[in-house]
Design a protein around this motif. Structure first.
Motif, PDB file in Angstrom:
ATOM      1  N   LYS A  61       0.805  -1.225   0.000  1.00  0.00           N
ATOM      2  CA  LYS A  61       0.000   0.000   0.000  1.00  0.00           C
ATOM      3  C   LYS A  61       0.840   1.279   0.000  1.00  0.00           C
ATOM      4  O   LYS A  61       0.489   2.236  -0.695  1.00  0.00           O
ATOM      5  N   ALA A  62       1.931   1.329   0.719  1.00  0.00           N
ATOM      6  CA  ALA A  62       2.744   2.557   0.736  1.00  0.00           C
ATOM      7  C   ALA A  62       3.390   2.835  -0.633  1.00  0.00           C
ATOM      8  O   ALA A  62       3.308   3.962  -1.133  1.00  0.00           O
ATOM      9  N   PRO A  63       4.024   1.840  -1.271  1.00  0.00           N
ATOM     10  CA  PRO A  63       4.575   2.118  -2.606  1.00  0.00           C
ATOM     11  C   PRO A  63       3.489   2.487  -3.622  1.00  0.00           C
ATOM     12  O   PRO A  63       3.696   3.341  -4.478  1.00  0.00           O
ATOM     13  N   LEU A  64       2.316   1.861  -3.496  1.00  0.00           N
ATOM     14  CA  LEU A  64       1.230   2.198  -4.411  1.00  0.00           C
ATOM     15  C   LEU A  64       0.710   3.612  -4.164  1.00  0.00           C
ATOM     16  O   LEU A  64       0.283   4.291  -5.100  1.00  0.00           O
ATOM     17  N   PHE A  65       0.757   4.051  -2.930  1.00  0.00           N
ATOM     18  CA  PHE A  65       0.366   5.423  -2.616  1.00  0.00           C
ATOM     19  C   PHE A  65       1.263   6.404  -3.387  1.00  0.00           C
ATOM     20  O   PHE A  65       0.772   7.348  -4.010  1.00  0.00           O
ATOM     21  N   THR A  66       2.554   6.152  -3.372  1.00  0.00           N
ATOM     22  CA  THR A  66       3.496   6.997  -4.125  1.00  0.00           C
ATOM     23  C   THR A  66       3.152   6.981  -5.611  1.00  0.00           C
ATOM     24  O   THR A  66       3.125   8.029  -6.265  1.00  0.00           O
ATOM     25  N   GLU A  67       2.889   5.800  -6.146  1.00  0.00           N
ATOM     26  CA  GLU A  67       2.582   5.689  -7.578  1.00  0.00           C
ATOM     27  C   GLU A  67       1.269   6.387  -7.917  1.00  0.00           C
ATOM     28  O   GLU A  67       1.157   7.029  -8.960  1.00  0.00           O
ATOM     29  N   GLY A  68       0.279   6.269  -7.040  1.00  0.00           N
ATOM     30  CA  GLY A  68      -0.988   6.954  -7.272  1.00  0.00           C
ATOM     31  C   GLY A  68      -0.829   8.461  -7.293  1.00  0.00           C
ATOM     32  O   GLY A  68      -1.422   9.158  -8.123  1.00  0.00           O
ATOM     33  N   LEU A  69      -0.020   8.973  -6.363  1.00  0.00           N
ATOM     34  CA  LEU A  69       0.259  10.416  -6.349  1.00  0.00           C
ATOM     35  C   LEU A  69       0.916  10.852  -7.652  1.00  0.00           C
ATOM     36  O   LEU A  69       0.578  11.899  -8.219  1.00  0.00           O
ATOM     37  N   ARG A  70       1.853  10.080  -8.117  1.00  0.00           N
ATOM     38  CA  ARG A  70       2.543  10.422  -9.359  1.00  0.00           C
ATOM     39  C   ARG A  70       1.574  10.410 -10.537  1.00  0.00           C
ATOM     40  O   ARG A  70       1.625  11.287 -11.401  1.00  0.00           O
ATOM     41  N   ALA A  71       0.698   9.410 -10.562  1.00  0.00           N
ATOM     42  CA  ALA A  71      -0.289   9.322 -11.649  1.00  0.00           C
ATOM     43  C   ALA A  71      -1.202  10.547 -11.653  1.00  0.00           C
ATOM     44  O   ALA A  71      -1.447  11.151 -12.702  1.00  0.00           O
ATOM     45  N   LEU A  72      -1.706  10.913 -10.477  1.00  0.00           N
ATOM     46  CA  LEU A  72      -2.586  12.076 -10.402  1.00  0.00           C
ATOM     47  C   LEU A  72      -1.836  13.366 -10.740  1.00  0.00           C
ATOM     48  O   LEU A  72      -2.408  14.276 -11.363  1.00  0.00           O
ATOM     49  N   ALA A  73      -0.574  13.449 -10.373  1.00  0.00           N
ATOM     50  CA  ALA A  73       0.231  14.630 -10.714  1.00  0.00           C
ATOM     51  C   ALA A  73       0.410  14.731 -12.232  1.00  0.00           C
ATOM     52  O   ALA A  73       0.334  15.832 -12.795  1.00  0.00           O
ATOM     53  N   LEU A  74       0.621  13.605 -12.892  1.00  0.00           N
ATOM     54  CA  LEU A  74       0.757  13.615 -14.356  1.00  0.00           C
ATOM     55  C   LEU A  74      -0.536  14.082 -15.013  1.00  0.00           C
ATOM     56  O   LEU A  74      -0.524  14.925 -15.919  1.00  0.00           O
ATOM     57  N   LYS A  75      -1.656  13.540 -14.544  1.00  0.00           N
ATOM     58  CA  LYS A  75      -2.945  13.929 -15.116  1.00  0.00           C
ATOM     59  C   LYS A  75      -3.219  15.411 -14.880  1.00  0.00           C
ATOM     60  O   LYS A  75      -3.684  16.122 -15.779  1.00  0.00           O
ATOM     61  N   SER A  76      -2.934  15.869 -13.689  1.00  0.00           N
ATOM     62  CA  SER A  76      -3.154  17.276 -13.360  1.00  0.00           C
ATOM     63  C   SER A  76      -2.245  18.187 -14.168  1.00  0.00           C
ATOM     64  O   SER A  76      -2.647  19.282 -14.578  1.00  0.00           O
ATOM     65  N   ALA A  77      -1.027  17.738 -14.408  1.00  0.00           N
ATOM     66  CA  ALA A  77      -0.091  18.523 -15.213  1.00  0.00           C
ATOM     67  C   ALA A  77      -0.601  18.678 -16.642  1.00  0.00           C
ATOM     68  O   ALA A  77      -0.538  19.770 -17.214  1.00  0.00           O
ATOM     69  N   VAL A  78      -1.100  17.585 -17.215  1.00  0.00           N
ATOM     70  CA  VAL A  78      -1.649  17.686 -18.575  1.00  0.00           C
ATOM     71  C   VAL A  78      -2.808  18.675 -18.593  1.00  0.00           C
ATOM     72  O   VAL A  78      -2.902  19.519 -19.487  1.00  0.00           O
TER      73      VAL A  78
END
Length: 190
Positions: A61-78
């Motif tokens: 769960k902790a590593p996936l939390f990091t990956e989820g944050l990165r995914a949302l940051a990418l989407k928000s950046a676009v």
């Protein structure tokens, strides 16, 4: 920039890294992380997280939390760079997408953080793309922002499909049909 033009992976990577740094520095980030990871007892999707080999909620769960944050940051950046919600729904790997759902289940915290940081949270289930592949736009932008994505969590769409078939067969063997979406268990008789 026109809403019809996709920014370059480098532009998205730069903005995504800025968003993520600001989110993790926010005064309520620790509370947001704790609330998201506490929600883990309710994570019941049969074809999201379980496609991860030897899935273990406690260690993943902790590593996936990091990956989820990165995914949302990418989407928000676009979205920041285009103003287009549809373009912002870039491909995300299924297990990572599942984690974004756990994050979005903390709406008050996430809304306050996004308002202070100055980004738009982009995620709409009927618009999302879980057709992530190596070399796709998301993969290129991710690599420029944070290096190589974890192959454990950033599973390619074809591999997810293969694993869902295996899971579905296992579920069916114990009476869970349609990949865990249906059963005929009578709890009164049990």
């Amino acid at each position: 920039m026109s809403a019809k033009n996709m920014p370059t992976p480098a532009e998205v990577a730069s903005r995504a890294a800025e968003i993520l740094a600001a989110v993790t520095a926010d005064e309520e980030f620790d509370a947001f992380e704790a609330a998201t990871l506490e929600y883990s007892s309710d994570w019941q999707c049969f074809t999201g997280f379980p496609v991860i080999e030897r899935w273990n909620l406690d260690t993943d769960k902790a590593p996936l939390f990091t990956e989820g944050l990165r995914a949302l940051a990418l989407k928000s950046a676009v979205f920041d760079l285009t103003g287009d919600e549809l373009l912002a729904e870039v491909p995300i790997a299924v297990p990572v997408d599942e984690m974004t759902h756990a994050m979005i289940a903390q709406p008050q915290l996430f809304a306050r953080i996004s308002e202070r940081v100055g980004f738009a949270l982009i995620h709409q289930t009927d618009q999302e793309h879980t057709d992530y592949e190596a070399g796709c736009f998301t993969n290129l932008a991710y690599r420029l922002a944070w290096g190589e994505p974890s192959a454990r969590y950033w599973l390619q769409a074809e591999e997810v499909e293969r694993r869902v078939k295996i899971l579905s067969a296992r579920y069916a063997s114990i009476g869970m049909e349609r990949a865990g979406r249906e059963h005929d268990i009578s709890f009164t008789a049990a």
